[in-house]
Design an enzyme around this catalytic site. Structure first.
Site, short mmCIF file in Angstrom:
data_model
loop_
_atom_site.label_atom_id
_atom_site.label_comp_id
_atom_site.label_asym_id
_atom_site.label_seq_id
_atom_site.Cartn_x
_atom_site.Cartn_y
_atom_site.Cartn_z
N THR A 131 -6.44 12.06 -1.99
CA THR A 131 -5.95 11.83 -0.63
C THR A 131 -4.92 12.89 -0.25
OG1 THR A 131 -6.33 9.49 -0.88
CG2 THR A 131 -4.85 10.11 0.89
N GLU A 135 0.83 -1.21 0.00
CA GLU A 135 0.00 0.00 0.00
C GLU A 135 0.86 1.26 0.00
OE1 GLU A 135 -2.62 1.22 3.08
OE2 GLU A 135 -3.61 2.51 1.63
#
Ligand code: HSE
Length: 302
Positions: A185, A132
């Protein structure tokens, strides 16, 4: 032989636990198939990515699922094995639902299963977090850990991966609505001040501690009183059109609490009972639809 696994979307943060609290949904999620290959060249190869409109890289080192799986194979001393990976993206990206984390979790789960589970899920978590990290640069497990381990997870410390599964009251459900608007984000993190005042810290600390206690005692009133983010939500709300209209609609329909899922734009509400979750979800959908914002509702048992 081949193995197909599923890893679900996740909500992280859960309002009061910024970067340290997350839970898995039943759906949506990603699926990954891996199989041994008889091609001459060894190593992991991503042969296809479905459902991503060519927006995700096929290069293993640049792909969250590929990189995570490759790191696990390297750790096991098996990086030369010829393994083919096929990724089925079945959830939106940039949604605040942990899309890249679901891919990373599915990548390591699939390879571990293909090799007949040499490691436990707790042991492969580190490799999923490395995967990730490709997507957002940070080593944090608030999405990956619930996606891999299920349920609601508290992360005491991200560097050490000191993660803990929390008890879930029997009737706790989530209604999550993903509006078709873009929130990056990076923008959602840039908007945050790196200073908090003592009064807010005390209030947030009290709410987080009481939220965990509410889970342990299955005390829905305490959960409702404590699901209040006084630090992050007020700073990010402006990035999501209709945020307060949707939140008010959820609370009016008897949600225990409602806040931003991850970095947004998805919004989640916790509810007591499936019927309430369906009613709350419908009210949230309606609030977006009235503002001409397309949206998708997901209901999950937590
Ligand atoms: N906890 C993170 C955030 C999730 O809210 O910024 C995004 O990776």
């Amino acid at each position: 032989n081949s193995v197909r696994v599923f890893a679900p979307a996740s909500v992280a943060n859960v309002a009061v636990g910024f970067d340290i609290l997350g839970f898995a949904l039943d759906s949506p999620g990603d699926e990954i198939t891996v199989s041994f290959s008889d091609r001459e060249s060894g190593g992991l190869k991503i042969t296809a990515i479905h459902g991503a409109d060519n927006k995700l890289p096929l290069v293993v080192e640049k792909n969250t699922a590929g990189f995570a799986a490759q790191q696990l194979l390297r750790h096991l001393g098996k990086e030369d094995l010829a393994i083919d990976m096929e990724i089925h993206k079945k959830m939106p990206f940039g949604s605040g639902l942990g899309s890249s984390a679901a891919s990373a979790a599915a990548g390591v789960m699939a390879v571990n299963a293909l090799l007949d589970h040499p490691l436990s899920k707790e042991e492969i978590l580190h490799f999923a977090v490395l995967g990730e990290q490709i997507a957002d640069g940070a080593y944090h497990a608030d999405n990956v850990a619930p996606s891999l381990l299920g349920g609601m997870i508290l992360i005491r410390n991200n560097e050490d991966l000191d993660v803990h599964q929390l008890p879930i009251p029997d009737d706790l459900y989530a209604a999550v609505v993903h509006p078709e608007v873009e929130v990056l984000t990076k923008d959602a993190r840039d908007v945050l001040s790196d200073k908090i005042c003592l009064k807010q810290s005390i209030e947030q600390g009290g709410n987080l501690a009481a939220f965990i206690l509410g889970l342990m005692k299955a005390d829905y009133d305490l959960l409702s009183r404590s699901l209040k983010d006084v630090i992050i939500e007020p700073q990010r709300a402006k990035l999501i059109p209709q945020f307060y209209e949707v939140k008010n609609a959820a609370i009016s329909a008897s949600a225990l609490g409602c806040s931003i899922s991850g970095a947004g734009p998805s919004i989640f509400a916790l509810c007591k009972g499936l019927e309430t979750a369906q009613k709350v979800g419908a009210a949230m959908e309606k609030a977006f639809t009235q503002a001409q914002i397309e949206n998708q509702l997901y209901i999950s048992k937590i």
